[in-house]
Every structure is written in structure tokens, then in C-alpha cells.
Design a protein around this motif. Structure first.
Motif, PDB file in Angstrom:
ATOM      1  N   LEU A  10       6.043  -8.074  11.507  1.00  0.00           N
ATOM      2  CA  LEU A  10       5.022  -7.695  10.534  1.00  0.00           C
ATOM      3  C   LEU A  10       5.620  -6.642   9.605  1.00  0.00           C
ATOM      4  CD1 LEU A  10       2.020  -7.186  12.998  1.00  0.00           C
ATOM      5  CD2 LEU A  10       2.425  -9.164  11.499  1.00  0.00           C
ATOM      6  N   VAL A  11       5.129  -6.581   8.385  1.00  0.00           N
ATOM      7  CA  VAL A  11       5.570  -5.555   7.441  1.00  0.00           C
ATOM      8  C   VAL A  11       4.413  -4.580   7.236  1.00  0.00           C
ATOM      9  CG1 VAL A  11       6.333  -5.071   5.084  1.00  0.00           C
ATOM     10  CG2 VAL A  11       7.198  -7.095   6.288  1.00  0.00           C
ATOM     11  N   PHE A  12       4.710  -3.310   7.412  1.00  0.00           N
ATOM     12  CA  PHE A  12       3.727  -2.248   7.218  1.00  0.00           C
ATOM     13  C   PHE A  12       4.304  -1.251   6.224  1.00  0.00           C
ATOM     14  CE2 PHE A  12       2.353   2.045   9.034  1.00  0.00           C
ATOM     15  CZ  PHE A  12       1.245   2.130   8.211  1.00  0.00           C
ATOM     16  N   ASP A  13       3.661  -1.142   5.065  1.00  0.00           N
ATOM     17  CA  ASP A  13       4.093  -0.197   4.046  1.00  0.00           C
ATOM     18  C   ASP A  13       3.155   1.010   4.059  1.00  0.00           C
ATOM     19  OD1 ASP A  13       4.826   1.251   1.832  1.00  0.00           O
ATOM     20  OD2 ASP A  13       4.921  -0.476   0.492  1.00  0.00           O
ATOM     21  N   PRO A  14       3.609   2.148   4.568  1.00  0.00           N
ATOM     22  CA  PRO A  14       2.753   3.335   4.650  1.00  0.00           C
ATOM     23  C   PRO A  14       2.258   3.855   3.298  1.00  0.00           C
ATOM     24  CG  PRO A  14       4.616   3.570   6.120  1.00  0.00           C
ATOM     25  CD  PRO A  14       4.877   2.360   5.263  1.00  0.00           C
ATOM     26  N   GLU A  15       2.874   3.412   2.210  1.00  0.00           N
ATOM     27  CA  GLU A  15       2.371   3.818   0.893  1.00  0.00           C
ATOM     28  C   GLU A  15       0.936   3.352   0.711  1.00  0.00           C
ATOM     29  OE1 GLU A  15       4.786   2.778  -2.451  1.00  0.00           O
ATOM     30  OE2 GLU A  15       6.221   4.364  -2.014  1.00  0.00           O
ATOM     31  N   MET A  16       0.588   2.208   1.311  1.00  0.00           N
ATOM     32  CA  MET A  16      -0.776   1.689   1.181  1.00  0.00           C
ATOM     33  C   MET A  16      -1.792   2.684   1.752  1.00  0.00           C
ATOM     34  SD  MET A  16      -0.429  -0.897  -0.496  1.00  0.00           S
ATOM     35  CE  MET A  16       0.736  -2.128  -0.963  1.00  0.00           C
ATOM     36  N   VAL A  17      -1.434   3.332   2.843  1.00  0.00           N
ATOM     37  CA  VAL A  17      -2.307   4.356   3.421  1.00  0.00           C
ATOM     38  C   VAL A  17      -2.472   5.499   2.412  1.00  0.00           C
ATOM     39  CG1 VAL A  17      -2.577   6.028   5.299  1.00  0.00           C
ATOM     40  CG2 VAL A  17      -1.631   3.749   5.778  1.00  0.00           C
ATOM     41  N   GLY A  18      -1.386   5.866   1.768  1.00  0.00           N
ATOM     42  CA  GLY A  18      -1.441   6.915   0.750  1.00  0.00           C
ATOM     43  C   GLY A  18      -2.313   6.536  -0.435  1.00  0.00           C
ATOM     44  N   TYR A  19      -2.203   5.289  -0.875  1.00  0.00           N
ATOM     45  CA  TYR A  19      -3.018   4.834  -2.010  1.00  0.00           C
ATOM     46  C   TYR A  19      -4.501   4.884  -1.664  1.00  0.00           C
ATOM     47  CZ  TYR A  19       1.429   2.969  -3.761  1.00  0.00           C
ATOM     48  OH  TYR A  19       2.728   2.815  -4.181  1.00  0.00           O
ATOM     49  N   VAL A  20      -4.849   4.494  -0.439  1.00  0.00           N
ATOM     50  CA  VAL A  20      -6.246   4.543  -0.016  1.00  0.00           C
ATOM     51  C   VAL A  20      -6.723   5.993   0.020  1.00  0.00           C
ATOM     52  CG1 VAL A  20      -7.803   4.163   1.952  1.00  0.00           C
ATOM     53  CG2 VAL A  20      -6.198   2.363   1.256  1.00  0.00           C
ATOM     54  N   LEU A  21      -5.938   6.868   0.608  1.00  0.00           N
ATOM     55  CA  LEU A  21      -6.349   8.275   0.685  1.00  0.00           C
ATOM     56  C   LEU A  21      -6.526   8.885  -0.700  1.00  0.00           C
ATOM     57  CD1 LEU A  21      -4.257   9.597   3.692  1.00  0.00           C
ATOM     58  CD2 LEU A  21      -6.742   9.364   3.543  1.00  0.00           C
ATOM     59  N   ARG A  22      -5.650   8.527  -1.636  1.00  0.00           N
ATOM     60  CA  ARG A  22      -5.747   9.043  -3.008  1.00  0.00           C
ATOM     61  C   ARG A  22      -7.066   8.658  -3.674  1.00  0.00           C
ATOM     62  NH1 ARG A  22      -0.075   8.086  -5.300  1.00  0.00           N
ATOM     63  NH2 ARG A  22       0.675  10.154  -4.868  1.00  0.00           N
ATOM     64  N   GLU A  23      -7.631   7.530  -3.265  1.00  0.00           N
ATOM     65  CA  GLU A  23      -8.916   7.099  -3.810  1.00  0.00           C
ATOM     66  C   GLU A  23     -10.075   7.914  -3.232  1.00  0.00           C
ATOM     67  OE1 GLU A  23      -9.545   4.750  -6.202  1.00  0.00           O
ATOM     68  OE2 GLU A  23      -7.365   4.693  -6.458  1.00  0.00           O
ATOM     69  N   ILE A  24      -9.839   8.561  -2.091  1.00  0.00           N
ATOM     70  CA  ILE A  24     -10.912   9.255  -1.383  1.00  0.00           C
ATOM     71  C   ILE A  24     -10.834  10.770  -1.557  1.00  0.00           C
ATOM     72  CG2 ILE A  24     -11.942   9.644   0.906  1.00  0.00           C
ATOM     73  CD1 ILE A  24     -10.715   6.885   1.697  1.00  0.00           C
TER      74      ILE A  24
ATOM     75  N   PRO B 118       7.267  -7.102  16.332  1.00  0.00           N
ATOM     76  CA  PRO B 118       8.044  -6.038  15.706  1.00  0.00           C
ATOM     77  C   PRO B 118       7.428  -5.659  14.361  1.00  0.00           C
ATOM     78  CG  PRO B 118       9.422  -7.967  16.182  1.00  0.00           C
ATOM     79  CD  PRO B 118       8.011  -8.343  16.484  1.00  0.00           C
ATOM     80  N   LEU B 119       7.667  -4.424  13.969  1.00  0.00           N
ATOM     81  CA  LEU B 119       7.113  -3.897  12.724  1.00  0.00           C
ATOM     82  C   LEU B 119       8.246  -3.424  11.827  1.00  0.00           C
ATOM     83  CD1 LEU B 119       4.181  -3.394  11.719  1.00  0.00           C
ATOM     84  CD2 LEU B 119       4.398  -1.077  12.612  1.00  0.00           C
ATOM     85  N   LEU B 120       8.267  -3.910  10.589  1.00  0.00           N
ATOM     86  CA  LEU B 120       9.237  -3.463   9.586  1.00  0.00           C
ATOM     87  C   LEU B 120       8.527  -2.471   8.672  1.00  0.00           C
ATOM     88  CD1 LEU B 120      10.679  -6.976   8.622  1.00  0.00           C
ATOM     89  CD2 LEU B 120      11.699  -5.292  10.163  1.00  0.00           C
ATOM     90  N   VAL B 121       9.099  -1.275   8.551  1.00  0.00           N
ATOM     91  CA  VAL B 121       8.457  -0.209   7.784  1.00  0.00           C
ATOM     92  C   VAL B 121       9.426   0.306   6.718  1.00  0.00           C
ATOM     93  CG1 VAL B 121       7.317   2.043   7.902  1.00  0.00           C
ATOM     94  CG2 VAL B 121       7.151   0.460   9.839  1.00  0.00           C
ATOM     95  N   PRO B 122       9.217  -0.081   5.453  1.00  0.00           N
ATOM     96  CA  PRO B 122      10.046   0.464   4.375  1.00  0.00           C
ATOM     97  C   PRO B 122       9.388   1.727   3.811  1.00  0.00           C
ATOM     98  CG  PRO B 122       8.705  -1.330   3.520  1.00  0.00           C
ATOM     99  CD  PRO B 122       8.330  -1.140   4.974  1.00  0.00           C
ATOM    100  N   MET B 123       9.936   2.878   4.124  1.00  0.00           N
ATOM    101  CA  MET B 123       9.286   4.109   3.665  1.00  0.00           C
ATOM    102  C   MET B 123      10.260   5.267   3.618  1.00  0.00           C
ATOM    103  SD  MET B 123       6.366   5.200   2.676  1.00  0.00           S
ATOM    104  CE  MET B 123       6.008   6.790   1.982  1.00  0.00           C
ATOM    105  N   THR B 124      10.309   5.937   2.475  1.00  0.00           N
ATOM    106  CA  THR B 124      11.064   7.171   2.357  1.00  0.00           C
ATOM    107  C   THR B 124      10.338   8.244   3.157  1.00  0.00           C
ATOM    108  OG1 THR B 124      11.837   6.584   0.147  1.00  0.00           O
ATOM    109  CG2 THR B 124      11.897   8.930   0.742  1.00  0.00           C
ATOM    110  N   LEU B 125      11.049   8.847   4.090  1.00  0.00           N
ATOM    111  CA  LEU B 125      10.476   9.908   4.919  1.00  0.00           C
ATOM    112  C   LEU B 125      11.611  10.875   5.229  1.00  0.00           C
ATOM    113  CD1 LEU B 125       7.911  10.873   6.379  1.00  0.00           C
ATOM    114  CD2 LEU B 125       8.635   9.520   8.352  1.00  0.00           C
ATOM    115  N   VAL B 126      11.725  11.921   4.421  1.00  0.00           N
ATOM    116  CA  VAL B 126      12.882  12.808   4.556  1.00  0.00           C
ATOM    117  C   VAL B 126      12.539  14.244   4.930  1.00  0.00           C
ATOM    118  CG1 VAL B 126      14.348  11.405   3.066  1.00  0.00           C
ATOM    119  CG2 VAL B 126      12.989  13.241   2.051  1.00  0.00           C
TER     120      VAL B 126
END
Length: 176
Positions: free
Chosen positions: A28-42, A74-82
Motif C-alpha cells: 500500500l502507498v501512504f503519503d503523510p502529506e495527505m494528513v497534513g493537507y486535511v489538518l490545514r483545512e481544519i 507492506p506500506l510504502l511511505v514517501p515523505m521528507t522527515l529530517v
């Protein structure tokens, strides 16, 4: 299992995950940016970076754990996290849930990142917004390249200037 593909903006994270998808169809592909986009709306994001929201970090970890536990894939997560603290927080929650995380970081020269960012189209119908996003990505190049020295010891570094196919071969060989 989670395969976290980390690296700077323009580093090739999404491209690598897209190369992996047909070769690893059960993932599965999980892009954590989507969580950020939702939070930005709230809620407001005072710093402009949703990673600074503790709720974003909690939700990313909880959703990743939930996806792995619920679907057993398995989960594929493309995300900058530094940010070392944020990375420790999220990866710590994943470890506490007994989820194996394979952490990859794409290393790319700053001048190549600038070229890639300039070549991307973010918001073609909104030139002002397009330029703001480009400037934001470029402003983070230094922090992303400096993060190499602060990443967990089991991080696998990849040459982000390799072809997506070569990178996918390396990832698949590493995770077995």
C-alpha cells in the motif's frame, strides 16, 4: 513492514515509490502529506509546516500502524522527515507497535535538487502559488542535506541520481 523513503524535496521519493508499485503490488502507498493537507483545512499551521503540529506526527504514526495492522500488507511511505525529534517520535511509535521500518534516504546534490524543483509543476494555474511552493522547497535543501548526519544508524542511503529502476532494485533487494 514499512518502507519509508526519505530525502529532500526533489530527491525522487515519489518517483521511487511509483517505480516500486507495479513490482510490489501487495504494498500500500501512504503519503503523510495527505494528513497534513486535511489538518490545514481544519486548523492553523502557524509555522507553515504541518510537521510542526504534534497532531500531524501522532496521526501519521497512528495511521501507518493502523494500515499495517488492519490490512497486513507492506506500506510504502514517501515523505521528507529530517527533524531528528519528529523522526524519533514517529519511528518510536512504529517501533512500539512492533512494526519493522526500513528507512531509506535519497542523497542528491543541491544543484540537482534546484534543477528538479524548477522543472516541476506544482500549481500550473496559479503562478504566484507555484513560485511560493518552489521557494519553500528550495529553502529546505540545506536542512535536508545536513540531516544526513542525524538520521538513525540503520538508515540505508541511496544515490538519488540513479535511475528509478536501479533504486527500486536496491530497495527490493534490501527488504527481501
Amino acid at each position: 513492514m514499512i518502507v519509508w523513503v526519505n530525502g529532500p524535496f526533489g530527491g525522487g521519493k515519489s518517483t521511487l515509490v511509483e517505480e516500486l508499485r507495479p513490482r510490489w503490488p501487495e504494498a500500500l502507498v501512504f503519503d503523510p502529506e495527505m494528513v497534513g493537507y486535511v489538518l490545514r483545512e481544519i486548523v492553523d499551521v502557524p509555522t507553515g509546516d504541518f510537521q510542526d503540529l504534534p497532531l500531524w506526527r501522532r496521526q501519521v504514526a497512528d495511521l501507518a500502524v493502523g494500515l499495517v495492522e488492519e490490512y497486513g500488507r507492506p506500506l510504502l511511505v514517501p515523505m521528507t522527515l529530517v527533524d531528528p525529534g519528529y523522526l524519533g517520535e514517529i519511528f518510536g511509535a512504529l517501533k512500539a507497535a512492533d512494526i519493522v521500518v526500513h528507512h531509506f534516504f535519497l542523497k542528491v546534490a543541491p544543484e540537482v535538487l534546484v534543477r528538479r524543483i524548477d522543472a516541476r509543476s506544482f500549481f500550473p494555474d496559479d503562478p504566484a502559488r507555484e513560485e511560493r511552493v518552489r521557494a519553500w522547497c528550495k529553502a529546505r535543501i540545506e536542512a535536508c542535506t545536513a540531516a544526513v548526519d542525524t538520521l538513525p544508524g540503520d538508515t540505508v542511503f541511496l544515490d538519488g541520481e540513479s535511475t528509478p529502476r536501479e533504486l527500486a532494485d536496491q530497495v527490493l533487494a534490501h527488504v527481501g
